[in-house]
Design a protein around this motif. Structure first.
Motif, PDB file in Angstrom:
ATOM      1  N   ILE A 196      12.436  12.046   0.194  1.00  0.00           N
ATOM      2  CA  ILE A 196      12.623  11.255   1.414  1.00  0.00           C
ATOM      3  C   ILE A 196      11.511  11.551   2.422  1.00  0.00           C
ATOM      4  CG2 ILE A 196      14.124  10.941   3.429  1.00  0.00           C
ATOM      5  CD1 ILE A 196      16.519  11.443   1.497  1.00  0.00           C
ATOM      6  N   GLU A 197      11.159  12.811   2.575  1.00  0.00           N
ATOM      7  CA  GLU A 197      10.077  13.186   3.488  1.00  0.00           C
ATOM      8  C   GLU A 197       8.768  12.518   3.087  1.00  0.00           C
ATOM      9  OE1 GLU A 197       9.591  17.390   4.129  1.00  0.00           O
ATOM     10  OE2 GLU A 197      11.744  17.726   4.187  1.00  0.00           O
ATOM     11  N   GLU A 198       8.483  12.508   1.772  1.00  0.00           N
ATOM     12  CA  GLU A 198       7.244  11.897   1.292  1.00  0.00           C
ATOM     13  C   GLU A 198       7.246  10.392   1.534  1.00  0.00           C
ATOM     14  OE1 GLU A 198       3.481  11.493  -0.470  1.00  0.00           O
ATOM     15  OE2 GLU A 198       4.538  13.253   0.314  1.00  0.00           O
ATOM     16  N   ALA A 199       8.367   9.734   1.267  1.00  0.00           N
ATOM     17  CA  ALA A 199       8.466   8.292   1.514  1.00  0.00           C
ATOM     18  C   ALA A 199       8.268   7.984   3.000  1.00  0.00           C
ATOM     19  CB  ALA A 199       9.820   7.766   1.047  1.00  0.00           C
ATOM     20  N   PHE A 200       8.886   8.782   3.850  1.00  0.00           N
ATOM     21  CA  PHE A 200       8.783   8.609   5.300  1.00  0.00           C
ATOM     22  C   PHE A 200       7.319   8.728   5.740  1.00  0.00           C
ATOM     23  CE2 PHE A 200       9.198   9.637   9.750  1.00  0.00           C
ATOM     24  CZ  PHE A 200      10.389   9.050  10.158  1.00  0.00           C
ATOM     25  N   LYS A 201       6.636   9.720   5.192  1.00  0.00           N
ATOM     26  CA  LYS A 201       5.248   9.943   5.590  1.00  0.00           C
ATOM     27  C   LYS A 201       4.334   8.822   5.097  1.00  0.00           C
ATOM     28  CE  LYS A 201       1.918  13.687   6.068  1.00  0.00           C
ATOM     29  NZ  LYS A 201       1.648  15.117   5.857  1.00  0.00           N
ATOM     30  N   ARG A 202       4.596   8.327   3.903  1.00  0.00           N
ATOM     31  CA  ARG A 202       3.771   7.237   3.370  1.00  0.00           C
ATOM     32  C   ARG A 202       3.928   5.953   4.185  1.00  0.00           C
ATOM     33  NH1 ARG A 202       3.377   6.772  -3.162  1.00  0.00           N
ATOM     34  NH2 ARG A 202       3.086   8.971  -3.673  1.00  0.00           N
ATOM     35  N   ILE A 203       5.134   5.677   4.621  1.00  0.00           N
ATOM     36  CA  ILE A 203       5.420   4.414   5.305  1.00  0.00           C
ATOM     37  C   ILE A 203       5.135   4.506   6.803  1.00  0.00           C
ATOM     38  CG2 ILE A 203       7.210   2.716   5.856  1.00  0.00           C
ATOM     39  CD1 ILE A 203       8.567   3.589   3.179  1.00  0.00           C
ATOM     40  N   LEU A 204       5.573   5.585   7.441  1.00  0.00           N
ATOM     41  CA  LEU A 204       5.416   5.720   8.899  1.00  0.00           C
ATOM     42  C   LEU A 204       4.223   6.582   9.299  1.00  0.00           C
ATOM     43  CD1 LEU A 204       9.132   6.133  10.052  1.00  0.00           C
ATOM     44  CD2 LEU A 204       7.817   4.055   9.718  1.00  0.00           C
ATOM     45  N   CYS A 205       3.591   7.215   8.310  1.00  0.00           N
ATOM     46  CA  CYS A 205       2.367   7.995   8.544  1.00  0.00           C
ATOM     47  C   CYS A 205       2.596   9.197   9.454  1.00  0.00           C
ATOM     48  CB  CYS A 205       1.259   7.104   9.104  1.00  0.00           C
ATOM     49  SG  CYS A 205       0.964   5.635   8.120  1.00  0.00           S
ATOM     50  N   ARG A 206       3.781   9.762   9.408  1.00  0.00           N
ATOM     51  CA  ARG A 206       4.076  10.991  10.151  1.00  0.00           C
ATOM     52  C   ARG A 206       5.232  11.709   9.473  1.00  0.00           C
ATOM     53  NH1 ARG A 206       8.766  10.703  13.170  1.00  0.00           N
ATOM     54  NH2 ARG A 206       9.550   8.602  13.669  1.00  0.00           N
TER      55      ARG A 206
ATOM     56  N   ALA B 175       0.818  -1.213   0.000  1.00  0.00           N
ATOM     57  CA  ALA B 175       0.000   0.000   0.000  1.00  0.00           C
ATOM     58  C   ALA B 175       0.856   1.268   0.000  1.00  0.00           C
ATOM     59  CB  ALA B 175      -0.928  -0.006   1.214  1.00  0.00           C
ATOM     60  N   SER B 176       1.877   1.304   0.827  1.00  0.00           N
ATOM     61  CA  SER B 176       2.692   2.518   0.941  1.00  0.00           C
ATOM     62  C   SER B 176       3.519   2.776  -0.308  1.00  0.00           C
ATOM     63  CB  SER B 176       3.609   2.416   2.169  1.00  0.00           C
ATOM     64  OG  SER B 176       4.425   1.268   2.087  1.00  0.00           O
ATOM     65  N   SER B 177       3.821   1.721  -1.069  1.00  0.00           N
ATOM     66  CA  SER B 177       4.625   1.886  -2.287  1.00  0.00           C
ATOM     67  C   SER B 177       3.782   2.182  -3.503  1.00  0.00           C
ATOM     68  CB  SER B 177       5.430   0.609  -2.550  1.00  0.00           C
ATOM     69  OG  SER B 177       4.561  -0.473  -2.856  1.00  0.00           O
ATOM     70  N   GLY B 178       2.470   2.023  -3.382  1.00  0.00           N
ATOM     71  CA  GLY B 178       1.595   2.227  -4.530  1.00  0.00           C
ATOM     72  C   GLY B 178       1.405   0.981  -5.374  1.00  0.00           C
ATOM     73  N   LEU B 179       1.958  -0.149  -4.953  1.00  0.00           N
ATOM     74  CA  LEU B 179       1.850  -1.384  -5.728  1.00  0.00           C
ATOM     75  C   LEU B 179       0.552  -2.150  -5.471  1.00  0.00           C
ATOM     76  CD1 LEU B 179       5.413  -3.016  -5.550  1.00  0.00           C
ATOM     77  CD2 LEU B 179       4.166  -2.378  -7.616  1.00  0.00           C
ATOM     78  N   LEU B 180      -0.127  -1.867  -4.367  1.00  0.00           N
ATOM     79  CA  LEU B 180      -1.263  -2.684  -3.954  1.00  0.00           C
ATOM     80  C   LEU B 180      -2.375  -2.696  -4.993  1.00  0.00           C
ATOM     81  CD1 LEU B 180      -2.631  -4.352  -1.682  1.00  0.00           C
ATOM     82  CD2 LEU B 180      -3.645  -2.209  -0.889  1.00  0.00           C
ATOM     83  N   VAL B 181      -2.811  -3.895  -5.353  1.00  0.00           N
ATOM     84  CA  VAL B 181      -4.000  -4.080  -6.188  1.00  0.00           C
ATOM     85  C   VAL B 181      -5.159  -4.308  -5.227  1.00  0.00           C
ATOM     86  CG1 VAL B 181      -5.112  -5.554  -7.898  1.00  0.00           C
ATOM     87  CG2 VAL B 181      -2.681  -5.005  -8.122  1.00  0.00           C
ATOM     88  N   SER B 182      -6.104  -3.394  -5.193  1.00  0.00           N
ATOM     89  CA  SER B 182      -7.138  -3.402  -4.152  1.00  0.00           C
ATOM     90  C   SER B 182      -8.353  -4.245  -4.494  1.00  0.00           C
ATOM     91  CB  SER B 182      -7.574  -1.965  -3.851  1.00  0.00           C
ATOM     92  OG  SER B 182      -8.029  -1.329  -5.030  1.00  0.00           O
ATOM     93  N   GLU B 183      -8.239  -5.119  -5.472  1.00  0.00           N
ATOM     94  CA  GLU B 183      -9.320  -6.018  -5.851  1.00  0.00           C
ATOM     95  C   GLU B 183      -9.718  -6.888  -4.653  1.00  0.00           C
ATOM     96  OE1 GLU B 183      -9.882  -9.738  -9.030  1.00  0.00           O
ATOM     97  OE2 GLU B 183      -8.082  -8.507  -9.054  1.00  0.00           O
ATOM     98  N   ILE B 184     -11.039  -7.040  -4.446  1.00  0.00           N
ATOM     99  CA  ILE B 184     -11.559  -7.817  -3.326  1.00  0.00           C
ATOM    100  C   ILE B 184     -11.902  -9.228  -3.789  1.00  0.00           C
ATOM    101  CG2 ILE B 184     -13.366  -7.998  -1.565  1.00  0.00           C
ATOM    102  CD1 ILE B 184     -11.756  -5.559  -1.077  1.00  0.00           C
ATOM    103  N   GLY B 185     -11.436 -10.228  -3.050  1.00  0.00           N
ATOM    104  CA  GLY B 185     -11.841 -11.608  -3.272  1.00  0.00           C
ATOM    105  C   GLY B 185     -11.195 -12.284  -4.466  1.00  0.00           C
ATOM    106  N   GLY B 186     -11.722 -13.459  -4.777  1.00  0.00           N
ATOM    107  CA  GLY B 186     -11.216 -14.237  -5.893  1.00  0.00           C
ATOM    108  C   GLY B 186     -10.262 -15.336  -5.467  1.00  0.00           C
ATOM    109  N   PRO B 187      -9.800 -16.123  -6.441  1.00  0.00           N
ATOM    110  CA  PRO B 187      -8.884 -17.227  -6.133  1.00  0.00           C
ATOM    111  C   PRO B 187      -7.583 -16.731  -5.524  1.00  0.00           C
ATOM    112  CG  PRO B 187      -9.771 -17.411  -8.362  1.00  0.00           C
ATOM    113  CD  PRO B 187     -10.170 -16.069  -7.864  1.00  0.00           C
ATOM    114  N   SER B 188      -6.919 -17.612  -4.802  1.00  0.00           N
ATOM    115  CA  SER B 188      -5.639 -17.256  -4.176  1.00  0.00           C
ATOM    116  C   SER B 188      -4.550 -17.114  -5.227  1.00  0.00           C
ATOM    117  CB  SER B 188      -5.248 -18.328  -3.152  1.00  0.00           C
ATOM    118  OG  SER B 188      -6.180 -18.372  -2.107  1.00  0.00           O
ATOM    119  N   VAL B 189      -3.496 -16.387  -4.858  1.00  0.00           N
ATOM    120  CA  VAL B 189      -2.416 -16.075  -5.797  1.00  0.00           C
ATOM    121  C   VAL B 189      -1.076 -16.559  -5.240  1.00  0.00           C
ATOM    122  CG1 VAL B 189      -3.614 -14.096  -6.786  1.00  0.00           C
ATOM    123  CG2 VAL B 189      -2.150 -13.761  -4.779  1.00  0.00           C
TER     124      VAL B 189
END
Length: 768
Positions: A690-700, A573-587
């Motif tokens: 760096i500030e943006e990465a820090f905020k995305r990952i640590l939320c502060r 999620a923090s890297s922007g890679l997350l595919v937010s599709e719900i459900g379906g077969p396992s991967v």
């Protein structure tokens, strides 16, 4: 701090942590009443019940100490003597034996390697002198709402939970922490309710909202996200022992995943817990049962199945029913009934007869122990629910199935005629003895004659408001999910050997409140999350460590590492890679090459590991394919369940392997690379990136010292990669996600290393 300053603190912690059942030291005054449940039963259960408890086959000298009338009665072998004589220690054989100097008389016997402490003996003595009053086991008495305790500081409590927490905290001389910072609360709520970090937009909006109800609004907003059901489903997959293969030797694929889709859907639409349980136990037996209600009964069919040739059909059929019985008792009732499979329970008032009466509820299905030719492995075992494309388009719209093929799911079904159930001697499938019918243990809650003696009747008995266990057990599970430890620490054991509740009155109050409010799961979670207890900071003081090192009494918010699945989710999620599709077969995500082949003899689709590609690589941890004979390594390293049986809690270890995963796993490195590539596209200045990465990952926001350290590291890595371009090239090609050729440069490589370092901070994968 000097060593001689540390030692007294460590000693205090050690002494406290060694106290039985995690209870605080009880300095009893001269006239204080001894409680059987709190003081005496734990001593007798640990030291005496194995030989003088519920198990008649192992009972010595005819003496039973878990029931008052038996303990008070004349001894079978010495009619002029009594095990316990209330108010008279001189006539109580129990007391004489525990203080005896004669090894042949001393109890517990020296060869048992059990020994009572002086404090134990003093408590038993005082209890007998006070009348040796027995009490029913607390967990087998229906919960009641007592009056909410009053507190001195009326400004601190936000709801009733806080009054109970304050009352116990105050007895120990503790005071609650201040409220957590806004960014800490937002991250905490988001991780607890969705398993995902808050988005930058959520952080910005919450920081701007200065209204009095800003926090309550964000709790409601996050709870309504579809990812709520995914987070809740992780726990239920452990309880329902969900997997994507059958287990045993020659493992092959199964298709139970539509059940997982249903669980996510049920939590998201906030299906009341009493219905949630009823559908899973007996959805097929409801009047005019829908396919959705039948699908829910897959809960009972998630256990392992053998596909080995030459097995005895009845042996494995019985094994499957045993698993169903044990999953129900542990996951829903919080009782270790499996102990009574072979003999009467040694600690709880549950006989072997009770066990097989419970077994009988599940013993009337046409399920087989073994289905035909091994070469014809099927993705579901009889009885089967067939899910058609038409079902998905109209009724089962929550099932994520992209093609038009039918899906097969193993579900429950009843035989037309009742199969006779027998008590099995020593639990052996072919050692039938006395026939029994469906029933529940009287010691827990009697089975009404008005209920049908089948799984539907069992479900109705389970969610009856007078059942003392069901609501307590679920409330305790939710408490454990949020605070890392249940009010009853032994989440799956509310019996005699389980831990006593740290806050019994609070547990009962919440259980009754939960039932009175329609078994509403979101209501319960919101009640907990809007308490001042939940909203405290996690700062730890010296007094906390000395007085309550395990944070049982919650004078601070716990710092907890994320569950295994959510470690992966946070990175994605923090890297922007997350595919937010719900459900379906396992991967099938990244996994060390050759692991399946070396560990197991799988067949068909599971003979070799075929890694997925494209978006499937970036699905949430909930959807990772679980092969029972070779569970996925990353979740297991982070204490995930291997799913071969019902699990209600997970350990939280801290091992070097976890650090190695966070530093070297292809997913974490790929996420660092992708985020670095994005940030170098959006920000010219490295420090801003760096500030943006820090905020995305640590939320502060990072403080100046943190920013200086990370900026210095960036410069070091940039200098290294400028001198060694090949190293940057190799580093930036990790993972399957495509990278633009222009982004393969020292600048991106250096930022990637900084982001990888941020992911490896303890705070990154910790809820604070």
């Amino acid at each position: 701090m000097k060593l001689y300053h540390i030692l007294p603190i460590c000693l205090s912690i050690l002494i406290f942590s060694c106290k039985p059942n995690g209870q605080e030291q009880l300095n009893l005054s001269e006239g204080e009443q001894i409680s059987y449940n709190i003081h005496i039963r734990p001593i007798l259960s640990d030291n005496c019940f194995a030989c003088h408890g519920p198990d008649a086959n192992k009972r010595e000298a005819g003496l039973r100490l878990d029931i008052a009338e038996n303990a008070y009665a004349a001894l079978k072998e010495s009619p002029d003597k009594f095990g316990i004589t209330p108010h008279d220690i001189s006539q109580s054989e129990l007391y004489k034996r525990i203080i005896s100097d004669n090894p042949s008389e001393l109890m517990p016997p020296p060869e048992s390697n059990l020994k009572l402490t002086e404090e134990d003996i003093a408590l038993i003595k005082k209890w007998i002198e006070q009348g040796a009053v027995y009490e029913p086991h607390w967990a087998f008495v229906a919960p009641k709402k007592i009056e909410v305790p009053q507190v001195k500081d009326e400004k601190w409590p936000k709801n009733e939970i806080d009054n109970f927490i304050w009352a116990k905290m105050n007895k120990l001389g503790l005071n609650p922490n201040d409220e957590a910072e806004k960014h800490e609360l937002l991250k905490r709520v988001s991780l607890d309710l969705t398993g995902l970090p808050p988005t930058p937009e959520m952080i910005k909006d919450f920081e701007k909202d200065t209204s009095a109800d800003a926090y309550e609004k964000i709790v409601d907003k996050i709870m309504d996200l579809p990812s709520f059901g995914e987070k809740m489903a992780v726990l239920w997959m452990d309880i329902s022992r969900y997997s994507d293969s059958y287990g045993y030797q020659d493992d092959n694929i199964r298709t139970q995943w539509p059940y997982r889709d249903w669980v996510i859907h049920a939590f998201n639409k906030n299906l009341p817990y009493d219905q949630f349980i009823t559908w899973q136990l007996a959805g097929d037996m409801l009047p005019n049962a829908s396919k959705e209600q039948i699908l829910a009964t897959a809960f009972n069919r998630n256990h392992k199945y053998t596909e080995e040739g030459g097995v005895i059909d009845e042996e494995y059929r019985v094994e499957y029913i045993l698993d169903k019985t044990n999953t129900f008792s542990k996951g829903i009732l919080g009782i270790t009934m499996e102990c009574a499979q072979c003999h009467d329970h040694k600690y709880d008032p549950i006989s072997q007869k009770n066990f097989y009466e419970m077994f009988a509820f599940f013993n009337n299905t046409p399920e087989k122990g073994y289905e035909g030719d091994v070469s014809q492995s099927k993705p579901a075992k009889t009885p089967i629910l067939w899910i058609e494309k038409e079902d998905i388009d109209n009724l089962l719209t929550f099932i994520n199935h992209q093609d038009s093929s039918k899906i097969m799911v193993s579900v429950m079904e009843e035989l037309d005629t009742v199969r006779t159930t027998y008590i099995l001697n020593r639990g052996l499938y072919d050692a039938r003895t006395t026939p029994v019918g469906p029933n529940t243990p009287e010691s827990i809650f009697s089975f009404s004659q008005n209920l049908p003696k089948n799984r539907l009747g069992l479900a109705q008995w389970t969610v009856d408001k007078n059942n003392p266990l069901t609501a307590r057990v679920f409330v305790n599970l939710m408490w454990q999910e949020i605070f890392g430890r249940g009010i009853v620490k032994s989440t799956g054991d509310f019996g005699m050997q389980g831990d006593l509740p740290s806050h019994p009155e609070l547990l009962d109050w919440l259980a009754v409140d939960f039932m009175d409010n329609g078994w509403d799961i979101k209501y319960l979670l919101k009640k907990i999350m809007t308490s001042a207890t939940y909203m405290q900071s996690s700062k730890v003081t010296k007094k906390h460590l000395i007085t309550d090192p395990d944070n049982i009494y919650l004078a601070r918010s716990p710092r907890l590492r994320l569950p295994a699945e959510n470690v992966r989710d946070l990175v994605l999620a923090s890297s922007g890679l997350l595919v937010s599709e719900i459900g379906g077969p396992s991967v099938k995500p990244y996994q060390p090459e050759g692991l399946w082949e070396a560990a197991t003899s799988g067949r068909g689709e599971l003979k070799t590991y075929k890694q997925d590609m494209g978006e499937k690589l970036y699905r949430r941890g909930l959807y990772t394919f679980i092969k029972l004979t070779s569970p996925p390594p990353m979740p297991i390293i982070f204490d995930g369940s291997n799913r071969d049986q019902c699990e209600v809690n997970r350990g939280r270890t801290n091992t070097p392997l976890q650090a190695l995963v966070m530093m070297n796993d292809p997913l974490v490195m790929e996420a660092s690379r992708v985020l670095a590539s994005q940030l170098t596209e959006n920000y010219i200045e490295p420090q801003t990136a760096i500030e943006e990465a820090f905020k995305r990952i640590l939320c502060r926001e990072p403080n100046s010292k943190e920013l200086d350290v990370l900026s210095g590291y960036f410069k070091e890595e940039l200098e290294r990669f400028n001198k060694d371009q090949a190293s940057a090239d190799d580093l930036l090609r990790v993972g399957e996600y495509p990278i633009i050729k222009e982004k393969i440069n020292p600048n991106t490589g250096a930022l990637m290393q900084v982001i990888l370092a941020i992911y490896n901070l303890e705070e990154a994968i910790t809820k604070i």
